[in-house]
Design a protein around this motif. Structure first.
Motif, PDB file in Angstrom:
ATOM      1  N   MET A 172     -15.872   4.533 -11.675  1.00 55.77           N
ATOM      2  CA  MET A 172     -15.995   4.818 -10.247  1.00 55.77           C
ATOM      3  C   MET A 172     -14.923   5.839  -9.853  1.00 55.77           C
ATOM      4  SD  MET A 172     -15.645   2.225  -6.960  1.00 55.77           S
ATOM      5  CE  MET A 172     -17.198   1.406  -7.184  1.00 55.77           C
ATOM      6  N   ASP A 173     -15.304   6.841  -9.082  1.00 52.45           N
ATOM      7  CA  ASP A 173     -14.322   7.832  -8.644  1.00 52.45           C
ATOM      8  C   ASP A 173     -13.582   7.312  -7.413  1.00 52.45           C
ATOM      9  OD1 ASP A 173     -16.031   8.196  -6.473  1.00 52.45           O
ATOM     10  OD2 ASP A 173     -16.461  10.282  -6.902  1.00 52.45           O
ATOM     11  N   LYS A 174     -12.504   8.002  -7.064  1.00 48.16           N
ATOM     12  CA  LYS A 174     -11.654   7.537  -5.960  1.00 48.16           C
ATOM     13  C   LYS A 174     -12.396   7.510  -4.630  1.00 48.16           C
ATOM     14  CE  LYS A 174      -6.965   8.080  -7.525  1.00 48.16           C
ATOM     15  NZ  LYS A 174      -5.620   8.488  -7.158  1.00 48.16           N
ATOM     16  N   SER A 175     -13.253   8.480  -4.395  1.00 47.45           N
ATOM     17  CA  SER A 175     -13.982   8.533  -3.127  1.00 47.45           C
ATOM     18  C   SER A 175     -14.885   7.311  -2.964  1.00 47.45           C
ATOM     19  CB  SER A 175     -14.799   9.826  -3.050  1.00 47.45           C
ATOM     20  OG  SER A 175     -15.538   9.862  -1.859  1.00 47.45           O
ATOM     21  N   ALA A 176     -15.637   6.973  -3.998  1.00 46.62           N
ATOM     22  CA  ALA A 176     -16.526   5.810  -3.941  1.00 46.62           C
ATOM     23  C   ALA A 176     -15.715   4.522  -3.845  1.00 46.62           C
ATOM     24  CB  ALA A 176     -17.439   5.786  -5.169  1.00 46.62           C
ATOM     25  N   ALA A 177     -14.599   4.449  -4.568  1.00 45.82           N
ATOM     26  CA  ALA A 177     -13.737   3.266  -4.525  1.00 45.82           C
ATOM     27  C   ALA A 177     -13.165   3.083  -3.120  1.00 45.82           C
ATOM     28  CB  ALA A 177     -12.622   3.379  -5.557  1.00 45.82           C
ATOM     29  N   ARG A 178     -12.742   4.182  -2.502  1.00 39.36           N
ATOM     30  CA  ARG A 178     -12.210   4.101  -1.137  1.00 39.36           C
ATOM     31  C   ARG A 178     -13.276   3.631  -0.154  1.00 39.36           C
ATOM     32  NH1 ARG A 178      -9.438   8.841  -2.534  1.00 39.36           N
ATOM     33  NH2 ARG A 178      -7.230   8.363  -2.729  1.00 39.36           N
ATOM     34  N   GLN A 179     -14.463   4.181  -0.279  1.00 36.33           N
ATOM     35  CA  GLN A 179     -15.549   3.826   0.636  1.00 36.33           C
ATOM     36  C   GLN A 179     -15.853   2.328   0.549  1.00 36.33           C
ATOM     37  OE1 GLN A 179     -19.085   6.176   0.040  1.00 36.33           O
ATOM     38  NE2 GLN A 179     -19.901   5.658   2.042  1.00 36.33           N
ATOM     39  N   PRO A 217       0.970   0.363   3.417  1.00 36.79           N
ATOM     40  CA  PRO A 217      -0.438   0.104   3.722  1.00 36.79           C
ATOM     41  C   PRO A 217      -1.288   0.615   2.566  1.00 36.79           C
ATOM     42  CG  PRO A 217       0.280   2.054   4.896  1.00 36.79           C
ATOM     43  CD  PRO A 217       1.491   1.515   4.161  1.00 36.79           C
ATOM     44  N   LEU A 218      -2.503   0.120   2.451  1.00 34.94           N
ATOM     45  CA  LEU A 218      -3.339   0.567   1.334  1.00 34.94           C
ATOM     46  C   LEU A 218      -4.802   0.342   1.644  1.00 34.94           C
ATOM     47  CD1 LEU A 218      -4.104  -2.364  -0.148  1.00 34.94           C
ATOM     48  CD2 LEU A 218      -1.775  -2.101  -0.954  1.00 34.94           C
ATOM     49  N   VAL A 219      -5.618   0.924   0.794  1.00 33.65           N
ATOM     50  CA  VAL A 219      -7.060   0.761   0.915  1.00 33.65           C
ATOM     51  C   VAL A 219      -7.535  -0.326  -0.050  1.00 33.65           C
ATOM     52  CG1 VAL A 219      -9.296   1.934   0.761  1.00 33.65           C
ATOM     53  CG2 VAL A 219      -7.308   3.170   1.636  1.00 33.65           C
ATOM     54  N   ALA A 220      -6.959  -0.343  -1.268  1.00 38.51           N
ATOM     55  CA  ALA A 220      -7.291  -1.362  -2.266  1.00 38.51           C
ATOM     56  C   ALA A 220      -6.093  -1.551  -3.188  1.00 38.51           C
ATOM     57  CB  ALA A 220      -8.519  -0.958  -3.067  1.00 38.51           C
ATOM     58  N   PHE A 221      -6.041  -2.725  -3.846  1.00 38.41           N
ATOM     59  CA  PHE A 221      -4.972  -3.011  -4.803  1.00 38.41           C
ATOM     60  C   PHE A 221      -5.546  -3.803  -5.971  1.00 38.41           C
ATOM     61  CE2 PHE A 221      -5.125  -6.820  -2.197  1.00 38.41           C
ATOM     62  CZ  PHE A 221      -4.928  -7.856  -3.099  1.00 38.41           C
ATOM     63  N   ASP A 222      -4.806  -3.801  -7.075  1.00 37.76           N
ATOM     64  CA  ASP A 222      -5.154  -4.688  -8.176  1.00 37.76           C
ATOM     65  C   ASP A 222      -3.951  -5.567  -8.506  1.00 37.76           C
ATOM     66  OD1 ASP A 222      -3.405  -3.336 -10.002  1.00 37.76           O
ATOM     67  OD2 ASP A 222      -5.018  -2.044 -10.703  1.00 37.76           O
ATOM     68  N   ARG A 223      -4.157  -6.562  -9.314  1.00 35.57           N
ATOM     69  CA  ARG A 223      -3.099  -7.539  -9.629  1.00 35.57           C
ATOM     70  C   ARG A 223      -2.047  -6.986 -10.585  1.00 35.57           C
ATOM     71  NH1 ARG A 223      -3.413 -12.776  -8.002  1.00 35.57           N
ATOM     72  NH2 ARG A 223      -5.162 -13.113  -6.615  1.00 35.57           N
ATOM     73  N   LEU A 250      -4.624   1.897  -4.286  1.00 35.68           N
ATOM     74  CA  LEU A 250      -5.459   3.014  -3.879  1.00 35.68           C
ATOM     75  C   LEU A 250      -5.125   3.285  -2.419  1.00 35.68           C
ATOM     76  CD1 LEU A 250      -7.746   4.941  -4.742  1.00 35.68           C
ATOM     77  CD2 LEU A 250      -9.360   3.264  -3.825  1.00 35.68           C
ATOM     78  N   GLY A 251      -4.622   4.488  -2.141  1.00 37.20           N
ATOM     79  CA  GLY A 251      -4.256   4.861  -0.786  1.00 37.20           C
ATOM     80  C   GLY A 251      -5.331   5.710  -0.146  1.00 37.20           C
ATOM     81  N   TYR A 252      -4.911   6.479   0.845  1.00 38.75           N
ATOM     82  CA  TYR A 252      -5.853   7.286   1.613  1.00 38.75           C
ATOM     83  C   TYR A 252      -6.162   8.633   0.965  1.00 38.75           C
ATOM     84  CZ  TYR A 252      -5.128   3.895   5.303  1.00 38.75           C
ATOM     85  OH  TYR A 252      -5.066   2.736   6.025  1.00 38.75           O
ATOM     86  N   THR A 275      14.047   0.972  -5.337  1.00 40.62           N
ATOM     87  CA  THR A 275      13.277   0.841  -4.108  1.00 40.62           C
ATOM     88  C   THR A 275      12.070  -0.047  -4.384  1.00 40.62           C
ATOM     89  OG1 THR A 275      13.959   3.051  -3.399  1.00 40.62           O
ATOM     90  CG2 THR A 275      12.041   2.112  -2.292  1.00 40.62           C
ATOM     91  N   MET A 276      11.968  -1.135  -3.636  1.00 41.46           N
ATOM     92  CA  MET A 276      10.852  -2.062  -3.801  1.00 41.46           C
ATOM     93  C   MET A 276       9.687  -1.641  -2.920  1.00 41.46           C
ATOM     94  SD  MET A 276      10.628  -6.128  -2.856  1.00 41.46           S
ATOM     95  CE  MET A 276      11.494  -6.739  -4.271  1.00 41.46           C
ATOM     96  N   ALA A 277       8.503  -1.551  -3.525  1.00 43.98           N
ATOM     97  CA  ALA A 277       7.284  -1.242  -2.786  1.00 43.98           C
ATOM     98  C   ALA A 277       6.456  -2.511  -2.670  1.00 43.98           C
ATOM     99  CB  ALA A 277       6.491  -0.150  -3.493  1.00 43.98           C
ATOM    100  N   ILE A 278       6.227  -2.945  -1.423  1.00 48.66           N
ATOM    101  CA  ILE A 278       5.430  -4.136  -1.160  1.00 48.66           C
ATOM    102  C   ILE A 278       4.121  -3.703  -0.516  1.00 48.66           C
ATOM    103  CG2 ILE A 278       5.272  -6.309   0.113  1.00 48.66           C
ATOM    104  CD1 ILE A 278       8.349  -6.399   0.127  1.00 48.66           C
ATOM    105  N   GLY A 279       3.025  -3.877  -1.239  1.00 43.55           N
ATOM    106  CA  GLY A 279       1.720  -3.601  -0.663  1.00 43.55           C
ATOM    107  C   GLY A 279       1.330  -4.731   0.274  1.00 43.55           C
TER     108      GLY A 279
END
Length: 179
Positions: free
Chosen positions: A1-8, A112-118, A123-125, A143-147
């Motif tokens: 799946m490409d990023k555009s379809a995954a985002r949608q 913030p995000l559009v999707a995440f995995d474990r 996946l951002g904008y 630097t800690m990144a918290i989704g």
């Protein structure tokens, strides 16, 4: 799946979760309580994003809290100090930002995000703002990144790239995911 379809597909799941109205920042507050006083950045929720504001308000009672400011296309974000009830204006892409205030450097970034995995994938904008920013911050200090997302935004098949910065933790309205 490409990023555009995954985002949608992810936007549709996020919209459904947002409309269900069950979002809470309780688990985010729980995580941040372990880092009282550490400079952090949250974000001002837009459209169907899960809202971190209650956790940011609690954190602001103990230390500096910033909000990302888009400086321009292809540029890393900068962070302006934010306090509950401070004067806000519209920034780039309609993101709300403090009207004035000092700049700060966070050691924790709520993303913030559009999707995440474990595994800590995000996946951002598509603008790369957070990837560039986290890379820059991490080059200077840990630097800690918290989704922060709805649980329904989880996806096992994210189309990630080598430039995508990993999340150290993911917090949803249902719990905490440690990659």
């Amino acid at each position: 799946m490409d990023k555009s379809a995954a985002r949608q597909a992810a936007f549709a799941r996020r919209k459904a979760a947002h409309q269900a109205g069950a979002a809470t920042a309780g688990y985010l507050s729980e995580v941040l309580a372990g880092y009282r006083g550490v400079p952090l950045s949250g974000y001002m929720a837009m459209r169907t994003e899960i809202d971190p504001t209650p956790a940011m308000e609690e954190a602001a009672a103990h230390g500096p809290v910033g909000v990302p400011v888009i400086m321009g296309k292809g540029q890393p974000l900068q962070f302006r100090l934010w306090e509950p009830d401070c004067e806000m204006i519209d920034g780039e892409f309609g993101a709300r930002i403090p009207a004035k205030g000092d700049w700060m450097t966070p050691q924790i970034v709520i993303v913030p995000l559009v999707a995440f995995d474990r595994r800590g994938g995000r996946l951002g904008y598509g603008g790369g703002f957070y990837d560039r920013t986290l890379e820059k911050l991490r080059a200077v200090q840990p630097t800690m990144a918290i989704g922060f997302a709805y649980a329904e935004q989880e996806d096992d098949e994210l189309p990630l790239e080598p430039t995508d910065q990993p999340l150290d933790l993911i917090v949803t309205e249902q719990g905490i995911v440690t990659p």
